[in-house]
Design a protein around this motif. Structure first.
Motif, PDB file in Angstrom:
ATOM      1  N   ASN A 192       0.865  -1.175   0.000  1.00 45.03           N
ATOM      2  CA  ASN A 192       0.000   0.000   0.000  1.00 45.03           C
ATOM      3  C   ASN A 192       0.904   1.227   0.000  1.00 45.03           C
ATOM      4  O   ASN A 192       1.375   1.668   1.023  1.00 45.03           O
ATOM      5  CB  ASN A 192      -0.904  -0.029   1.236  1.00 45.03           C
ATOM      6  CG  ASN A 192      -1.869   1.122   1.243  1.00 45.03           C
ATOM      7  OD1 ASN A 192      -2.122   1.738   0.223  1.00 45.03           O
ATOM      8  ND2 ASN A 192      -2.400   1.420   2.411  1.00 45.03           N
ATOM      9  N   ASP A 193       1.138   1.769  -1.165  1.00 45.88           N
ATOM     10  CA  ASP A 193       2.098   2.855  -1.316  1.00 45.88           C
ATOM     11  C   ASP A 193       1.386   4.206  -1.417  1.00 45.88           C
ATOM     12  O   ASP A 193       1.206   4.746  -2.492  1.00 45.88           O
ATOM     13  CB  ASP A 193       2.958   2.607  -2.556  1.00 45.88           C
ATOM     14  CG  ASP A 193       4.110   3.596  -2.647  1.00 45.88           C
ATOM     15  OD1 ASP A 193       4.471   4.167  -1.616  1.00 45.88           O
ATOM     16  OD2 ASP A 193       4.635   3.768  -3.753  1.00 45.88           O
ATOM     17  N   GLY A 194       0.965   4.725  -0.282  1.00 44.50           N
ATOM     18  CA  GLY A 194       0.394   6.072  -0.245  1.00 44.50           C
ATOM     19  C   GLY A 194      -0.998   6.197  -0.810  1.00 44.50           C
ATOM     20  O   GLY A 194      -1.302   7.177  -1.494  1.00 44.50           O
ATOM     21  N   SER A 195      -1.856   5.247  -0.528  1.00 40.75           N
ATOM     22  CA  SER A 195      -3.237   5.364  -0.996  1.00 40.75           C
ATOM     23  C   SER A 195      -3.890   6.600  -0.392  1.00 40.75           C
ATOM     24  O   SER A 195      -3.626   6.974   0.741  1.00 40.75           O
ATOM     25  CB  SER A 195      -4.042   4.126  -0.600  1.00 40.75           C
ATOM     26  OG  SER A 195      -3.625   3.010  -1.322  1.00 40.75           O
ATOM     27  N   LYS A 196      -4.785   7.188  -1.161  1.00 44.80           N
ATOM     28  CA  LYS A 196      -5.492   8.370  -0.686  1.00 44.80           C
ATOM     29  C   LYS A 196      -6.891   8.016  -0.174  1.00 44.80           C
ATOM     30  O   LYS A 196      -7.657   8.890   0.181  1.00 44.80           O
ATOM     31  CB  LYS A 196      -5.576   9.398  -1.809  1.00 44.80           C
ATOM     32  CG  LYS A 196      -4.204   9.940  -2.184  1.00 44.80           C
ATOM     33  CD  LYS A 196      -4.287  10.912  -3.311  1.00 44.80           C
ATOM     34  CE  LYS A 196      -2.963  11.479  -3.745  1.00 44.80           C
ATOM     35  NZ  LYS A 196      -1.801  10.678  -3.633  1.00 44.80           N
ATOM     36  N   ASP A 197      -7.216   6.751  -0.163  1.00 46.71           N
ATOM     37  CA  ASP A 197      -8.498   6.318   0.380  1.00 46.71           C
ATOM     38  C   ASP A 197      -8.261   5.492   1.643  1.00 46.71           C
ATOM     39  O   ASP A 197      -7.205   5.569   2.246  1.00 46.71           O
ATOM     40  CB  ASP A 197      -9.294   5.525  -0.674  1.00 46.71           C
ATOM     41  CG  ASP A 197      -8.579   4.254  -1.106  1.00 46.71           C
ATOM     42  OD1 ASP A 197      -7.465   4.007  -0.628  1.00 46.71           O
ATOM     43  OD2 ASP A 197      -9.139   3.519  -1.935  1.00 46.71           O
ATOM     44  N   ASN A 198      -9.208   4.701   2.041  1.00 42.16           N
ATOM     45  CA  ASN A 198      -9.113   3.944   3.302  1.00 42.16           C
ATOM     46  C   ASN A 198      -8.686   2.497   3.082  1.00 42.16           C
ATOM     47  O   ASN A 198      -9.165   1.592   3.769  1.00 42.16           O
ATOM     48  CB  ASN A 198     -10.464   3.979   4.021  1.00 42.16           C
ATOM     49  CG  ASN A 198     -10.814   5.361   4.486  1.00 42.16           C
ATOM     50  OD1 ASN A 198      -9.938   6.141   4.842  1.00 42.16           O
ATOM     51  ND2 ASN A 198     -12.095   5.691   4.471  1.00 42.16           N
ATOM     52  N   THR A 199      -7.785   2.266   2.163  1.00 39.54           N
ATOM     53  CA  THR A 199      -7.336   0.896   1.880  1.00 39.54           C
ATOM     54  C   THR A 199      -6.704   0.261   3.116  1.00 39.54           C
ATOM     55  O   THR A 199      -7.059  -0.850   3.510  1.00 39.54           O
ATOM     56  CB  THR A 199      -6.334   0.889   0.710  1.00 39.54           C
ATOM     57  OG1 THR A 199      -6.951   1.461  -0.433  1.00 39.54           O
ATOM     58  CG2 THR A 199      -5.878  -0.520   0.396  1.00 39.54           C
ATOM     59  N   LEU A 200      -5.774   0.950   3.736  1.00 45.06           N
ATOM     60  CA  LEU A 200      -5.092   0.401   4.906  1.00 45.06           C
ATOM     61  C   LEU A 200      -6.063   0.196   6.056  1.00 45.06           C
ATOM     62  O   LEU A 200      -6.024  -0.832   6.743  1.00 45.06           O
ATOM     63  CB  LEU A 200      -3.939   1.314   5.332  1.00 45.06           C
ATOM     64  CG  LEU A 200      -3.130   0.841   6.534  1.00 45.06           C
ATOM     65  CD1 LEU A 200      -2.496  -0.513   6.258  1.00 45.06           C
ATOM     66  CD2 LEU A 200      -2.071   1.861   6.896  1.00 45.06           C
TER      67      LEU A 200
END
Length: 138
Positions: A93-101
């Motif tokens: 997860n390389d800097g997602s802008k949503d709530n992936t993590l």
């Protein structure tokens, strides 16, 4: 004269239809034999021996997850059901802008661990820190 031409044309069409259907029938028979051999080969293959063998090399499955909030949980769950003796799933997860993590943390009860990162190659840091989230499937 025209009648003879029409009659010969009709005879040609009949022979053509019969020959095409005969060729299709031969293809059907040949494909049935090939399919029978293929099914027999699959039925008696050593796939189960491979999956239970201790000689299988462990693998890592790398999953890119940039802005994959909608599908990431289902994707990881399907990968965890692989029929392979020993594997790990690494979600990147390389800097997602949503709530992936956050979705992954919530679904798999991930815990943050403090683990040193060994750098073998000299590279420029892309972030001030690296977070490592780990989960165990028991």
């Amino acid at each position: 004269m025209i009648r003879e031409i029409i009659l010969k044309f009709n005879i040609f069409i009949i022979y053509y239809v019969i020959s095409i259907n005969f060729i299709y029938f031969l293809q059907l028979i040949l494909s049935a034999f090939s399919l029978y051999r293929y099914i027999r080969k699959i039925r008696y293959s050593d796939y189960q021996n491979y999956t239970t063998s201790t000689n299988m090399i462990p693998i890592s499955i790398l999953v890119p997850a940039y802005n994959e909030e909608e599908t990431i949980v289902d994707n990881v769950k399907s990968l965890l059901y692989l029929n392979y003796p020993e594997f790990e799933v690494v979600v990147i997860n390389d800097g997602s802008k949503d709530n992936t993590l956050e979705k992954l943390i919530e679904s798999f009860e991930l815990k943050l661990i403090d683990q040193p990162v060994r750098t073998l190659l000299k590279t420029q840091k892309s972030r001030e820190y690296i977070e490592i989230w780990i989960f165990l499937i028991l």
